[in-house]
Design a protein around this motif. Structure first.
Motif, PDB file in Angstrom:
ATOM      1  N   ALA A 274       0.862  -1.180   0.000  1.00  0.00           N
ATOM      2  CA  ALA A 274       0.000   0.000   0.000  1.00  0.00           C
ATOM      3  C   ALA A 274       0.899   1.232   0.000  1.00  0.00           C
ATOM      4  N   MET A 275       0.558   2.228  -0.816  1.00  0.00           N
ATOM      5  CA  MET A 275       1.336   3.473  -0.807  1.00  0.00           C
ATOM      6  C   MET A 275       1.062   4.226   0.474  1.00  0.00           C
ATOM      7  N   ALA A 276       2.108   5.001   0.933  1.00  0.00           N
ATOM      8  CA  ALA A 276       1.973   5.810   2.130  1.00  0.00           C
ATOM      9  C   ALA A 276       1.073   6.999   1.817  1.00  0.00           C
ATOM     10  N   SER A 277       0.557   7.640   2.872  1.00  0.00           N
ATOM     11  CA  SER A 277      -0.303   8.808   2.660  1.00  0.00           C
ATOM     12  C   SER A 277       0.070   9.910   3.634  1.00  0.00           C
ATOM     13  N   SER A 278      -0.413  11.102   3.356  1.00  0.00           N
ATOM     14  CA  SER A 278      -0.179  12.294   4.172  1.00  0.00           C
ATOM     15  C   SER A 278       1.311  12.588   4.336  1.00  0.00           C
ATOM     16  N   PRO A 279       1.977  13.018   3.242  1.00  0.00           N
ATOM     17  CA  PRO A 279       3.404  13.325   3.349  1.00  0.00           C
ATOM     18  C   PRO A 279       3.653  14.477   4.322  1.00  0.00           C
ATOM     19  N   LYS A 280       4.741  14.378   5.071  1.00  0.00           N
ATOM     20  CA  LYS A 280       5.095  15.404   6.060  1.00  0.00           C
ATOM     21  C   LYS A 280       5.911  16.539   5.447  1.00  0.00           C
ATOM     22  N   THR A 281       6.733  16.233   4.458  1.00  0.00           N
ATOM     23  CA  THR A 281       7.650  17.230   3.910  1.00  0.00           C
ATOM     24  C   THR A 281       6.994  18.029   2.790  1.00  0.00           C
ATOM     25  N   SER A 282       7.519  19.230   2.542  1.00  0.00           N
ATOM     26  CA  SER A 282       6.988  20.045   1.439  1.00  0.00           C
ATOM     27  C   SER A 282       7.269  19.369   0.099  1.00  0.00           C
ATOM     28  N   GLU A 283       8.406  18.678  -0.003  1.00  0.00           N
ATOM     29  CA  GLU A 283       8.718  17.942  -1.235  1.00  0.00           C
ATOM     30  C   GLU A 283       7.699  16.839  -1.472  1.00  0.00           C
ATOM     31  N   GLY A 284       7.377  16.126  -0.406  1.00  0.00           N
ATOM     32  CA  GLY A 284       6.393  15.050  -0.514  1.00  0.00           C
ATOM     33  C   GLY A 284       5.021  15.562  -0.908  1.00  0.00           C
ATOM     34  N   LYS A 285       4.670  16.720  -0.389  1.00  0.00           N
ATOM     35  CA  LYS A 285       3.375  17.316  -0.741  1.00  0.00           C
ATOM     36  C   LYS A 285       3.336  17.736  -2.200  1.00  0.00           C
ATOM     37  N   ARG A 286       4.511  18.038  -2.785  1.00  0.00           N
ATOM     38  CA  ARG A 286       4.584  18.381  -4.205  1.00  0.00           C
ATOM     39  C   ARG A 286       4.723  17.122  -5.068  1.00  0.00           C
ATOM     40  N   GLY A 287       4.912  15.960  -4.439  1.00  0.00           N
ATOM     41  CA  GLY A 287       4.989  14.721  -5.211  1.00  0.00           C
ATOM     42  C   GLY A 287       6.361  14.113  -5.327  1.00  0.00           C
TER      43      GLY A 287
ATOM     44  N   TRP B 160       9.833   3.735   0.340  1.00  0.00           N
ATOM     45  CA  TRP B 160      10.118   2.987   1.562  1.00  0.00           C
ATOM     46  C   TRP B 160      10.720   3.858   2.657  1.00  0.00           C
ATOM     47  N   ASN B 161      10.425   5.157   2.671  1.00  0.00           N
ATOM     48  CA  ASN B 161      10.901   6.043   3.723  1.00  0.00           C
ATOM     49  C   ASN B 161       9.699   6.430   4.580  1.00  0.00           C
ATOM     50  N   ALA B 162       9.363   5.574   5.526  1.00  0.00           N
ATOM     51  CA  ALA B 162       8.150   5.748   6.331  1.00  0.00           C
ATOM     52  C   ALA B 162       8.164   7.028   7.159  1.00  0.00           C
ATOM     53  N   ASP B 163       9.350   7.542   7.507  1.00  0.00           N
ATOM     54  CA  ASP B 163       9.428   8.748   8.340  1.00  0.00           C
ATOM     55  C   ASP B 163       8.904   9.995   7.636  1.00  0.00           C
ATOM     56  N   ASP B 164       8.793   9.959   6.317  1.00  0.00           N
ATOM     57  CA  ASP B 164       8.321  11.125   5.564  1.00  0.00           C
ATOM     58  C   ASP B 164       6.802  11.213   5.472  1.00  0.00           C
ATOM     59  N   PHE B 165       6.081  10.254   6.090  1.00  0.00           N
ATOM     60  CA  PHE B 165       4.630  10.200   5.962  1.00  0.00           C
ATOM     61  C   PHE B 165       3.967  10.049   7.327  1.00  0.00           C
ATOM     62  N   LEU B 166       2.750  10.596   7.442  1.00  0.00           N
ATOM     63  CA  LEU B 166       1.984  10.435   8.679  1.00  0.00           C
ATOM     64  C   LEU B 166       1.415   9.021   8.783  1.00  0.00           C
TER      65      LEU B 166
ATOM     66  N   ASP C 176       5.933  -0.946 -10.293  1.00  0.00           N
ATOM     67  CA  ASP C 176       4.646  -0.414 -10.718  1.00  0.00           C
ATOM     68  C   ASP C 176       4.210   0.554  -9.635  1.00  0.00           C
ATOM     69  N   ILE C 177       4.266   1.845  -9.934  1.00  0.00           N
ATOM     70  CA  ILE C 177       3.950   2.885  -8.954  1.00  0.00           C
ATOM     71  C   ILE C 177       2.568   3.432  -9.245  1.00  0.00           C
ATOM     72  N   SER C 178       1.731   3.492  -8.227  1.00  0.00           N
ATOM     73  CA  SER C 178       0.397   4.070  -8.362  1.00  0.00           C
ATOM     74  C   SER C 178       0.246   5.196  -7.355  1.00  0.00           C
ATOM     75  N   VAL C 179      -0.397   6.257  -7.774  1.00  0.00           N
ATOM     76  CA  VAL C 179      -0.650   7.402  -6.902  1.00  0.00           C
ATOM     77  C   VAL C 179      -2.157   7.597  -6.858  1.00  0.00           C
ATOM     78  N   THR C 180      -2.691   7.681  -5.656  1.00  0.00           N
ATOM     79  CA  THR C 180      -4.126   7.904  -5.511  1.00  0.00           C
ATOM     80  C   THR C 180      -4.349   9.177  -4.721  1.00  0.00           C
ATOM     81  N   PHE C 181      -5.497   9.778  -4.931  1.00  0.00           N
ATOM     82  CA  PHE C 181      -5.847  11.012  -4.253  1.00  0.00           C
ATOM     83  C   PHE C 181      -7.145  10.810  -3.502  1.00  0.00           C
ATOM     84  N   PRO C 182      -7.300  11.393  -2.310  1.00  0.00           N
ATOM     85  CA  PRO C 182      -8.544  11.242  -1.551  1.00  0.00           C
ATOM     86  C   PRO C 182      -9.745  11.726  -2.369  1.00  0.00           C
ATOM     87  N   GLY C 183     -10.779  10.936  -2.387  1.00  0.00           N
ATOM     88  CA  GLY C 183     -12.004  11.300  -3.087  1.00  0.00           C
ATOM     89  C   GLY C 183     -11.967  11.067  -4.587  1.00  0.00           C
ATOM     90  N   VAL C 184     -10.836  10.595  -5.118  1.00  0.00           N
ATOM     91  CA  VAL C 184     -10.721  10.322  -6.547  1.00  0.00           C
ATOM     92  C   VAL C 184     -10.706   8.815  -6.739  1.00  0.00           C
TER      93      VAL C 184
END
Length: 141
Positions: free
Chosen positions: A48-61, A66-72, A88-96
């Motif tokens: 499962a992909m991580a969610s709620s990135p903590k860093t500004s870079e993560g929020k920009r994508g 596998w760096n669990a410390d960067d996510f809530l 195979d990388i998948s990105v999902t967005f809340p409500g989409v």
């Protein structure tokens, strides 16, 4: 006149054998379809992909896999050793309902040189503006 044994009809056995044969063929066919119709990679890592990135870079994508410390929120799973040939990388967005993603060749990604201010794409490194123009994106401002 002697009593002869009554002949049993054969059709119920033929019918039952046909039904069982068709069921076996359907099961094998379904398995073959599932095995051969999947997209790359041949080796699948389920995570499962991580969610709620903590860093500004993560929020920009921009994230490090596998760096669990960067996510809530993260799921369990360590980096596989060795890495598979493809990811195979998948990105999902809340409500989409449907997100986005792609299959990446790990060797090609590791060998890529990406200048500052650019992002790796399968077509080479690009700036955010080039990616947005390619995807027909626009500013929400």
């Amino acid at each position: 006149m002697l009593n002869q044994p009554r002949k049993r009809p054969v059709w119920p056995f033929v019918l039952m054998g046909s039904v069982l044969g068709l069921a076996a063929l359907a099961a094998v066919g379904t398995w073959v379809y599932g095995a051969y119709s999947m997209s790359d990679p041949a080796t699948t890592i389920l995570a499962a992909m991580a969610s709620s990135p903590k860093t500004s870079e993560g929020k920009r994508g921009v994230i490090t896999l596998w760096n669990a410390d960067d996510f809530l929120k993260t799921s369990s799973g360590a980096q596989p050793k060795p890495l598979p040939a493809s990811l195979d990388i998948s990105v999902t967005f809340p409500g989409v309902v449907d997100g986005t993603g792609d299959v990446f060749n790990v060797r090609k990604v590791k060998a890529a040189h990406v200048p500052d201010g650019q992002y790796w794409t399968r077509d080479g490194s690009r700036t955010a503006a080039q990616i947005d123009a390619q995807l027909n994106c626009h500013d929400s401002n």
